[in-house]
Design an enzyme around this catalytic site. Structure first.
Site, PDB file in Angstrom:
ATOM      1  N   SER A  17       0.801  -1.232   0.000  1.00  0.00           N
ATOM      2  CA  SER A  17       0.000   0.000   0.000  1.00  0.00           C
ATOM      3  C   SER A  17       0.828   1.273   0.000  1.00  0.00           C
ATOM      4  O   SER A  17       0.350   2.313  -0.447  1.00  0.00           O
ATOM      5  CB  SER A  17      -0.910   0.022   1.229  1.00  0.00           C
ATOM      6  OG  SER A  17      -0.127  -0.033   2.405  1.00  0.00           O
ATOM      7  N   ASN A  58       4.514  -5.691   5.438  1.00  0.00           N
ATOM      8  CA  ASN A  58       3.575  -6.773   5.771  1.00  0.00           C
ATOM      9  C   ASN A  58       4.255  -8.134   5.878  1.00  0.00           C
ATOM     10  O   ASN A  58       3.584  -9.162   5.823  1.00  0.00           O
ATOM     11  CB  ASN A  58       2.478  -6.843   4.698  1.00  0.00           C
ATOM     12  CG  ASN A  58       1.725  -5.535   4.562  1.00  0.00           C
ATOM     13  OD1 ASN A  58       1.361  -4.910   5.563  1.00  0.00           O
ATOM     14  ND2 ASN A  58       1.511  -5.090   3.339  1.00  0.00           N
ATOM     15  N   HIS A 104       0.943   5.255   6.317  1.00  0.00           N
ATOM     16  CA  HIS A 104       0.410   5.637   5.005  1.00  0.00           C
ATOM     17  C   HIS A 104       0.438   7.141   4.805  1.00  0.00           C
ATOM     18  O   HIS A 104      -0.089   7.892   5.622  1.00  0.00           O
ATOM     19  CB  HIS A 104      -1.016   5.110   4.853  1.00  0.00           C
ATOM     20  CG  HIS A 104      -1.086   3.615   4.938  1.00  0.00           C
ATOM     21  ND1 HIS A 104      -1.392   2.947   6.104  1.00  0.00           N
ATOM     22  CD2 HIS A 104      -0.845   2.666   4.009  1.00  0.00           C
ATOM     23  CE1 HIS A 104      -1.352   1.639   5.877  1.00  0.00           C
ATOM     24  NE2 HIS A 104      -1.019   1.442   4.622  1.00  0.00           N
ATOM     25  N   ASP A 127      -2.448   7.309   9.856  1.00  0.00           N
ATOM     26  CA  ASP A 127      -1.675   6.479  10.780  1.00  0.00           C
ATOM     27  C   ASP A 127      -0.201   6.835  10.580  1.00  0.00           C
ATOM     28  O   ASP A 127       0.109   7.830   9.938  1.00  0.00           O
ATOM     29  CB  ASP A 127      -1.954   4.982  10.540  1.00  0.00           C
ATOM     30  CG  ASP A 127      -1.689   4.571   9.091  1.00  0.00           C
ATOM     31  OD1 ASP A 127      -0.891   5.251   8.402  1.00  0.00           O
ATOM     32  OD2 ASP A 127      -2.271   3.575   8.645  1.00  0.00           O
ATOM     33  N   GLY A 152      -1.730  -4.282   1.282  1.00  0.00           N
ATOM     34  CA  GLY A 152      -1.795  -5.453   2.138  1.00  0.00           C
ATOM     35  C   GLY A 152      -0.904  -6.609   1.730  1.00  0.00           C
ATOM     36  O   GLY A 152      -0.912  -7.644   2.393  1.00  0.00           O
TER      37      GLY A 152
END
Ligand SMILES: *[C@@H]1O[C@H](CO)[C@@H](O)[C@H](O)[C@H]1NC(C)=O
Length: 260
Positions: free
Chosen positions: A35, A98, A221, A218, A66
């Protein structure tokens, strides 16, 4: 300087039956990542969406939210790029956000790599799938794409906001996948860009206020403005041979960004 060459080329083509066939298409840049690179929903976006502002090549952004090196592999997404690339195309690959976690656990999320950097193999506690290391997935992709004639660039993952609560944490040790990606590039003989470190340098220079403004949701991102800055940091690293010379260097637009 071009005219005599053209004249020679014309002469050559009239005197022999084989005309010169100039390359019809410039290379295409493919992006593989998560992402932080992908086109995502407002209010954040990935840096891959801004790369074409700074290079003279078309960009096809295959990054998707993801994903990890493992899930991008298992979903056939590297294979899809492999089937599309042509000789000299450039593929930029960046994973790490991830890829941590425990594949052995009963709640294996399908993304976590097996711990280690070599031929270690885990068994998914959920599906029984054989799970390999981050390096295994990355090096496998790099080798296969190189084998298709593509020029591969491995990039380290982007940084999370190192100005959380106004405190600078950018001097802390990077996540382990930064070094893993560098080693994967070494092991496969492809290019490497330490995008993580390049963004850290830019963020230090920009300071807490500006950088916190890049993180509307957050600490991972970025906003569109932040993603654009992250793209500029990548391009500047390429221009400066930050971690060696990579293929993209021949295709940078002027002026080259100067964010650190
Ligand atoms: C990439 O190069 C920069 C500049 O020399 C350096 O600070 C950084 O540690 C390098 N990254 C890695 C992972 O070696």
């Amino acid at each position: 300087m071009h005219l005599p060459i053209l004249a020679l080329a014309l002469a050559a083509s009239t005197s022999s039956a084989t005309p010169l066939t100039p390359r019809q298409n410039s290379p295409t840049v493919y992006l593989a990542g998560d992402s932080t690179m992908a086109r995502t929903n407002s209010p954040h976006n990935g840096w891959g969406e801004y790369l074409s502002k700074y290079i003279s090549l078309p960009v096809i952004n295959k990054a998707i939210s993801g994903r990890s090196a493992r899930s991008f592999t298992n979903e056939g997404r590297f294979t899809e790029i492999e089937n599309q690339v042509r000789q000299n195309d450039i593929v930029i690959i960046a994973f790490g956000h991830n890829d941590g976690g425990s594949p052995n656990s009963a709640s294996d999320n399908g993304r976590s790599a097996c711990p280690g950097t070599g031929s270690e193999v885990c068994t998914s506690g959920k599906t029984g799938e054989r799970v390999y290391t981050y390096n295994y997935y990355l090096e496998n992709a790099a080798r296969r794409l190189s084998g298709r004639g593509a020029r591969v660039v491995l990039a380290s993952q982007t940084t999370k906001n190192p100005w959380q609560n106004g405190q600078w944490s950018g001097n802390a040790a990077p996540p382990r996948f930064v070094e893993y990606a560098r080693n994967a590039a070494r092991n496969t003989g492809v290019g490497f860009v330490d995008h993580y470190q390049s963004v850290i340098k830019a963020y230090w220079r920009l300071g807490s206020g500006v950088v916190n403004g890049f993180y509307p949701v957050d600490y991972t991102h970025t906003s569109p403005q932040g993603a654009d800055l992250v793209a500029q940091a990548f391009v500047q690293a390429v221009a400066r041979d930050f971690n060696g010379t990579v293929a993209l260097k021949g295709y940078l637009r002027n002026p080259v960004p100067n964010v650190w």
